[in-house]
Design a protein around this motif. Sequence first.
Motif, mmCIF file in Angstrom:
data_model
loop_
_atom_site.group_PDB
_atom_site.id
_atom_site.type_symbol
_atom_site.label_atom_id
_atom_site.label_comp_id
_atom_site.label_asym_id
_atom_site.label_seq_id
_atom_site.Cartn_x
_atom_site.Cartn_y
_atom_site.Cartn_z
ATOM 1 N N TYR A 93 68.509 72.294 -36.782
ATOM 2 C CA TYR A 93 69.670 73.156 -37.017
ATOM 3 C C TYR A 93 70.717 72.394 -37.827
ATOM 4 N N TYR A 94 71.376 73.097 -38.740
ATOM 5 C CA TYR A 94 72.624 72.642 -39.355
ATOM 6 C C TYR A 94 73.616 73.768 -39.104
ATOM 7 N N MET A 95 74.777 73.471 -38.480
ATOM 8 C CA MET A 95 75.709 74.547 -38.152
ATOM 9 C C MET A 95 77.149 74.098 -38.329
ATOM 10 N N THR A 96 78.025 75.073 -38.512
ATOM 11 C CA THR A 96 79.448 74.783 -38.675
ATOM 12 C C THR A 96 80.269 75.202 -37.470
ATOM 13 N N ASP A 97 79.673 75.996 -36.603
ATOM 14 C CA ASP A 97 80.322 76.416 -35.356
ATOM 15 C C ASP A 97 79.275 76.462 -34.258
ATOM 16 N N ALA A 98 79.678 76.912 -33.091
ATOM 17 C CA ALA A 98 78.759 77.015 -31.969
ATOM 18 C C ALA A 98 77.506 77.784 -32.373
ATOM 19 N N LEU A 99 76.408 77.443 -31.749
ATOM 20 C CA LEU A 99 75.104 77.954 -32.136
ATOM 21 C C LEU A 99 75.047 79.475 -32.236
ATOM 22 N N PHE A 100 75.663 80.181 -31.291
ATOM 23 C CA PHE A 100 75.554 81.632 -31.273
ATOM 24 C C PHE A 100 76.778 82.342 -31.862
ATOM 25 N N ASP A 101 77.581 81.592 -32.610
ATOM 26 C CA ASP A 101 78.710 82.192 -33.320
ATOM 27 C C ASP A 101 78.209 82.649 -34.689
ATOM 28 N N THR A 102 77.979 83.933 -34.841
ATOM 29 C CA THR A 102 77.399 84.440 -36.090
ATOM 30 C C THR A 102 78.371 84.378 -37.264
ATOM 31 N N ALA A 103 79.664 84.220 -36.992
ATOM 32 C CA ALA A 103 80.647 84.169 -38.086
ATOM 33 C C ALA A 103 80.554 82.858 -38.857
ATOM 34 N N GLN A 104 80.380 81.732 -38.130
ATOM 35 C CA GLN A 104 80.281 80.415 -38.766
ATOM 36 C C GLN A 104 81.381 80.217 -39.814
ATOM 37 N N LYS A 105 82.632 80.315 -39.379
ATOM 38 C CA LYS A 105 83.760 80.293 -40.307
ATOM 39 C C LYS A 105 84.366 78.908 -40.548
ATOM 40 N N SER A 106 84.061 77.950 -39.692
ATOM 41 C CA SER A 106 84.736 76.662 -39.798
ATOM 42 C C SER A 106 84.382 75.926 -41.089
ATOM 43 N N THR A 107 85.318 75.110 -41.525
ATOM 44 C CA THR A 107 85.121 74.318 -42.736
ATOM 45 C C THR A 107 84.453 72.992 -42.388
ATOM 46 N N VAL A 108 83.361 72.696 -43.060
ATOM 47 C CA VAL A 108 82.692 71.401 -42.894
ATOM 48 C C VAL A 108 82.325 70.867 -44.270
ATOM 49 N N THR A 109 81.987 69.597 -44.336
ATOM 50 C CA THR A 109 81.577 68.960 -45.581
ATOM 51 C C THR A 109 80.106 68.575 -45.474
ATOM 52 N N ALA A 110 79.290 69.016 -46.411
ATOM 53 C CA ALA A 110 77.860 68.719 -46.377
ATOM 54 C C ALA A 110 77.604 67.229 -46.579
ATOM 55 N N PHE A 111 76.487 66.749 -46.072
ATOM 56 C CA PHE A 111 76.098 65.346 -46.221
ATOM 57 C C PHE A 111 75.811 65.020 -47.689
ATOM 58 N N LYS A 112 75.904 63.744 -48.020
ATOM 59 C CA LYS A 112 75.721 63.276 -49.396
ATOM 60 C C LYS A 112 74.529 62.331 -49.494
ATOM 61 N N PRO A 113 73.954 62.152 -50.675
ATOM 62 C CA PRO A 113 72.834 61.230 -50.848
ATOM 63 C C PRO A 113 73.166 59.832 -50.329
ATOM 64 N N GLY A 114 72.259 59.250 -49.582
ATOM 65 C CA GLY A 114 72.465 57.935 -48.990
ATOM 66 C C GLY A 114 72.974 57.977 -47.574
ATOM 67 N N PHE A 115 73.351 59.180 -47.093
ATOM 68 C CA PHE A 115 73.893 59.295 -45.737
ATOM 69 C C PHE A 115 72.780 59.117 -44.712
ATOM 70 N N ARG A 116 73.095 58.387 -43.645
ATOM 71 C CA ARG A 116 72.146 58.174 -42.557
ATOM 72 C C ARG A 116 72.913 57.879 -41.280
ATOM 73 N N MET A 117 72.322 58.190 -40.150
ATOM 74 C CA MET A 117 72.994 57.923 -38.878
ATOM 75 C C MET A 117 71.994 57.929 -37.726
ATOM 76 N N LEU A 118 72.444 57.349 -36.628
ATOM 77 C CA LEU A 118 71.651 57.216 -35.421
ATOM 78 C C LEU A 118 72.489 57.684 -34.239
ATOM 79 N N VAL A 119 71.873 58.444 -33.335
ATOM 80 C CA VAL A 119 72.557 58.871 -32.122
ATOM 81 C C VAL A 119 71.747 58.400 -30.925
ATOM 82 N N GLY A 120 72.414 57.852 -29.920
ATOM 83 C CA GLY A 120 71.743 57.334 -28.746
ATOM 84 C C GLY A 120 71.465 55.845 -28.859
ATOM 85 N N ASP A 121 70.858 55.287 -27.793
ATOM 86 C CA ASP A 121 70.568 53.858 -27.756
ATOM 87 C C ASP A 121 69.296 53.635 -26.949
#
Length: 343
Positions: free
Chosen positions: A117-145
């Motif tokens: 999933y890629y989302m800008t608001d809560a999963l079941f919010d069909t409006a998806q009105k919030s402003t977000v910035t898309a990822f850029k080339p070279g972006f990477r991340m880790l969640v958890g340990d």
Amino acid sequence: MVHKLVAALGLLAPTWALLRFPCSQLTVQRLDPLVNPGQNPSAHLHQVVGGNSFNTTMNPATHDLAKLSTCTTCQFSEDFSNYWTAVLYYRAKNGTFKRVPQRAQDNSQNQGGMMVYYMTDALFDTAQKSTVTAFKPGFRMLVGDATYRNREQSRKWRQLTYTCMKDASTRAPETINFPTKACPYGIMANHRFPTCWDGVNLDSPNHQDHVAYPESGTFESGGPCPSTHPVRLPQILLETVWDTRGFNSIDASDFANGNQPFVWSSGDATGFSDHADYVFGWKDNALQKAMDGHTYVSAPMLKTQNVATQNQCKVADKVNEPIDGWLKELPGTNPVVKREFTA
């Protein structure tokens, strides 16, 4: 190595939309180009989806996933990103291990893999009105340990959870430890990545410091980003369904005695070490266009491919070791922590 954007934040276009799509299994092997670049094999086994340029080393300065990949296991054929998690094993009372298979969602014919999933608001919010910035080339991340083994450590990651599924539609309740009872349909592992970015670094030495969770609340509740990480990103959610049904009748007394028989490939039997990795690899500005599309789930501006094509995309094994059948030890000989669940 820390990489910086050339573009000023003010030039980044606001976007909103929600994408939901399956990705078939690309490979299952002991490689981790984010945490252990160049190391073959890495410490523990991972299951990987996405573009077939996945490799032992993926230097962001030279490894452009969208240009180097010739296929992807994801439904959207312009997404050559890689997404990966640890692998779930069943541990029998005699100490042997067997890999838990993955099952596709929505009765699809995808081989293993996960739902992305890629989302800008809560999963079941069909409006998806919030402003977000898309990822850029070279972006990477880790969640958890992968080293975490108790509840207090895991509290840092607010949204790494498990769902004990009764049927295909089950999404609640969620727990941060492994389920403590047999799950009729399987165990869903939910990985929600941080959604606030410092706006400068595409990565950080630990692959975590350049991103953060909202200062208060959650992404779904519209929580504000901290001042140190002011740029709001789309939330990436990975759902992996581990098909534990075939093990529910074996050693059933484990659950009754307060134990649970599943263990991550890292050797963790508590569930608190759950983690996932992401390396951005969308082609050109495809993700930006999709997030600008004001759509909910559907994305007519993106190219798609059929399930058969997704399933055909693979990478060669670089690690020669058994990962299936009944194993005397986990791949990498990772020791297992105490099996009993502690509340």
